[in-house]
Motif scaffolding. Structure first.
Motif, PDB file in Angstrom:
ATOM      1  N   SER A  36       0.822  -1.210   0.000  1.00 12.06           N
ATOM      2  CA  SER A  36       0.000   0.000   0.000  1.00 12.06           C
ATOM      3  C   SER A  36       0.855   1.259   0.000  1.00 12.06           C
ATOM      4  CB  SER A  36      -0.928  -0.009   1.220  1.00 12.06           C
ATOM      5  OG  SER A  36      -1.719   1.157   1.259  1.00 12.06           O
ATOM      6  N   ALA A  37       1.896   1.264   0.812  1.00 12.77           N
ATOM      7  CA  ALA A  37       2.767   2.439   0.904  1.00 12.77           C
ATOM      8  C   ALA A  37       3.471   2.710  -0.425  1.00 12.77           C
ATOM      9  CB  ALA A  37       3.795   2.238   2.018  1.00 12.77           C
ATOM     10  N   ILE A  38       3.955   1.660  -1.071  1.00  8.99           N
ATOM     11  CA  ILE A  38       4.641   1.831  -2.351  1.00  8.99           C
ATOM     12  C   ILE A  38       3.673   2.343  -3.408  1.00  8.99           C
ATOM     13  CG2 ILE A  38       5.753   0.567  -4.244  1.00  8.99           C
ATOM     14  CD1 ILE A  38       7.039  -1.227  -2.090  1.00  8.99           C
ATOM     15  N   PHE A  39       2.482   1.761  -3.464  1.00 12.85           N
ATOM     16  CA  PHE A  39       1.516   2.208  -4.459  1.00 12.85           C
ATOM     17  C   PHE A  39       1.139   3.669  -4.250  1.00 12.85           C
ATOM     18  CE2 PHE A  39      -2.982   3.120  -5.289  1.00 12.85           C
ATOM     19  CZ  PHE A  39      -2.939   3.110  -6.678  1.00 12.85           C
ATOM     20  N   HIS A  40       0.784   4.032  -3.021  1.00 11.37           N
ATOM     21  CA  HIS A  40       0.331   5.400  -2.771  1.00 11.37           C
ATOM     22  C   HIS A  40       1.450   6.425  -2.950  1.00 11.37           C
ATOM     23  CE1 HIS A  40      -3.225   3.459  -0.833  1.00 11.37           C
ATOM     24  NE2 HIS A  40      -3.812   4.504  -1.388  1.00 11.37           N
ATOM     25  N   PHE A  41       2.679   6.041  -2.676  1.00  8.90           N
ATOM     26  CA  PHE A  41       3.801   6.965  -2.910  1.00  8.90           C
ATOM     27  C   PHE A  41       3.881   7.331  -4.384  1.00  8.90           C
ATOM     28  CE2 PHE A  41       8.197   7.442  -4.364  1.00  8.90           C
ATOM     29  CZ  PHE A  41       8.570   8.587  -3.661  1.00  8.90           C
ATOM     30  N   PHE A  42       3.916   6.323  -5.244  1.00  2.00           N
ATOM     31  CA  PHE A  42       4.022   6.601  -6.674  1.00  2.00           C
ATOM     32  C   PHE A  42       2.739   7.217  -7.220  1.00  2.00           C
ATOM     33  CE2 PHE A  42       7.353   3.171  -6.564  1.00  2.00           C
ATOM     34  CZ  PHE A  42       8.405   3.991  -6.961  1.00  2.00           C
ATOM     35  N   ASN A  43       1.591   6.825  -6.677  1.00  2.00           N
ATOM     36  CA  ASN A  43       0.332   7.357  -7.164  1.00  2.00           C
ATOM     37  C   ASN A  43       0.217   8.853  -6.907  1.00  2.00           C
ATOM     38  OD1 ASN A  43      -3.032   7.496  -6.770  1.00  2.00           O
ATOM     39  ND2 ASN A  43      -2.244   6.239  -8.443  1.00  2.00           N
ATOM     40  N   GLU A  44       0.696   9.307  -5.764  1.00  2.00           N
ATOM     41  CA  GLU A  44       0.672  10.737  -5.471  1.00  2.00           C
ATOM     42  C   GLU A  44       1.660  11.501  -6.345  1.00  2.00           C
ATOM     43  OE1 GLU A  44      -1.360  12.515  -3.579  1.00  2.00           O
ATOM     44  OE2 GLU A  44      -2.484  10.657  -3.299  1.00  2.00           O
ATOM     45  N   PHE A 123      -8.177  -1.837  -6.848  1.00  2.00           N
ATOM     46  CA  PHE A 123      -8.473  -2.202  -5.460  1.00  2.00           C
ATOM     47  C   PHE A 123      -8.807  -0.976  -4.609  1.00  2.00           C
ATOM     48  CE2 PHE A 123      -7.118  -2.943  -1.068  1.00  2.00           C
ATOM     49  CZ  PHE A 123      -7.778  -4.122  -0.761  1.00  2.00           C
ATOM     50  N   PHE A 124      -8.029   0.076  -4.748  1.00  2.00           N
ATOM     51  CA  PHE A 124      -8.220   1.272  -3.929  1.00  2.00           C
ATOM     52  C   PHE A 124      -9.201   2.242  -4.598  1.00  2.00           C
ATOM     53  CE2 PHE A 124      -3.878  -0.053  -2.624  1.00  2.00           C
ATOM     54  CZ  PHE A 124      -4.092  -0.185  -1.265  1.00  2.00           C
ATOM     55  N   ALA A 141      -3.762  -1.003 -15.212  1.00  2.00           N
ATOM     56  CA  ALA A 141      -4.634  -1.847 -14.392  1.00  2.00           C
ATOM     57  C   ALA A 141      -4.595  -3.276 -14.912  1.00  2.00           C
ATOM     58  CB  ALA A 141      -6.066  -1.319 -14.407  1.00  2.00           C
ATOM     59  N   SER A 142      -4.916  -4.205 -14.002  1.00  2.00           N
ATOM     60  CA  SER A 142      -4.999  -5.619 -14.366  1.00  2.00           C
ATOM     61  C   SER A 142      -5.988  -6.308 -13.435  1.00  2.00           C
ATOM     62  CB  SER A 142      -3.628  -6.290 -14.257  1.00  2.00           C
ATOM     63  OG  SER A 142      -3.735  -7.683 -14.478  1.00  2.00           O
ATOM     64  N   ILE A 187       3.133   2.446 -11.934  1.00  3.57           N
ATOM     65  CA  ILE A 187       1.864   2.919 -12.487  1.00  3.57           C
ATOM     66  C   ILE A 187       0.668   2.324 -11.752  1.00  3.57           C
ATOM     67  CG2 ILE A 187       1.461   1.126 -14.237  1.00  3.57           C
ATOM     68  CD1 ILE A 187       0.776   3.381 -16.212  1.00  3.57           C
ATOM     69  N   GLY A 188       0.886   1.249 -10.998  1.00  8.51           N
ATOM     70  CA  GLY A 188      -0.201   0.624 -10.247  1.00  8.51           C
ATOM     71  C   GLY A 188      -0.853  -0.541 -10.952  1.00  8.51           C
TER      72      GLY A 188
END
Length: 237
Positions: A36-44, A123-124, A141-142, A187-188
């Motif tokens: 979660s932390a890795i995804f949200h870091f790059f997403n922001e 997911f989020f 996405a996948s 990219i998530g």
């Protein structure tokens, strides 16, 4: 090649331990907060930096997948150019064996691993998607992201390079792995654990039985025996 059963079993145990450390705990234990932390870091970062947004979009375009094939092919080509005719034929056959292993291992992993999960972008809620921020065709996405098949292919390539071309080639293959596998995480389209757990655990379990036994050498000899030798036939004429 002499079969190295103790090392094979050790790598298998490591792969199983890695997978079950993620699979067995409720909500994937300590792995989920890391994911979660890795995804949200790059997403922001996508909305903070236009340059980063474009970088992530372009490195997840289908054309960039072609660049990964060029990078792998270029590394093998560097060895191919140094060889004589028989050596060049052997390298081409090693490439075919690598593709065969990738297809077989990917199919086995997809059918055996009891996991199906969507990428973090599905997911989020309330997150940023590159496909909505830019009009550039990109994969963000996948619906079935585990294990990461792209990362698995690159790990198989790295293992082949170690087995047949040495440690320097392996180091370069690992760089190719990082460069072309982790944009999917940025990219998530994949969770970090799709690659760090999924792809890696499959590689640790399956590849030792292919590359640390006579199996891969036997397949290479089989291909060498039955594949046509057109170039040699033309030269003999």
């Amino acid at each position: 090649m002499t079969t190295r059963f103790p090392l094979i079993l050790l790598l298998n145990v490591a792969g199983l331990a890695l997978f079950f450390s993620w699979y067995l705990p409720a909500d994937h234990g300590f792995w989920f907060p890391l994911d979660s932390a890795i995804f949200h870091f790059f997403n922001e970062e996508l909305v903070k930096s236009q340059a980063f947004l474009w970088l992530v979009a372009l490195t997840n375009n289908r054309a960039f997948d072609g660049c990964s094939l060029l990078a792998m092919g270029g590394l093998m080509l560097s060895f191919w150019l140094k060889e004589d005719k028989s050596g060049r034929r052997r390298i081409l056959i090693i490439g075919l064996v690598m593709l065969l292993l990738a297809v077989v291992i990917n199919q086995l992993a997809s059918n055996i691993i009891p996991v199906k999960r969507s990428s973090p972008t599905l997911f989020f809620n309330n997150i940023h998607r590159v496909s909505e921020l830019l009009s550039v065709p990109t994969k963000d996405a996948s619906k079935d992201s585990f294990p990461g098949d792209h990362g698995m292919m690159l790990l198989i390539f790295a293992a082949i390079m170690l087995r047949y071309f040495g440690q320097k080639a392996f180091a370069l293959a690992l760089i190719i792995f990082v460069v072309f596998a982790f944009p999917r995480v940025m990219i998530g389209a994949h969770w970090f654990t799709d690659i760090a757990v999924g792809s890696l655990s499959v590689a640790l379990i399956a590849l030792p039985w292919c590359l640390m036994t006579p199996l891969s050498d036997w397949i290479i000899k089989l291909f060498d025996r039955y594949l046509p030798r057109r170039m040699q036939q033309v030269q003999n004429k």
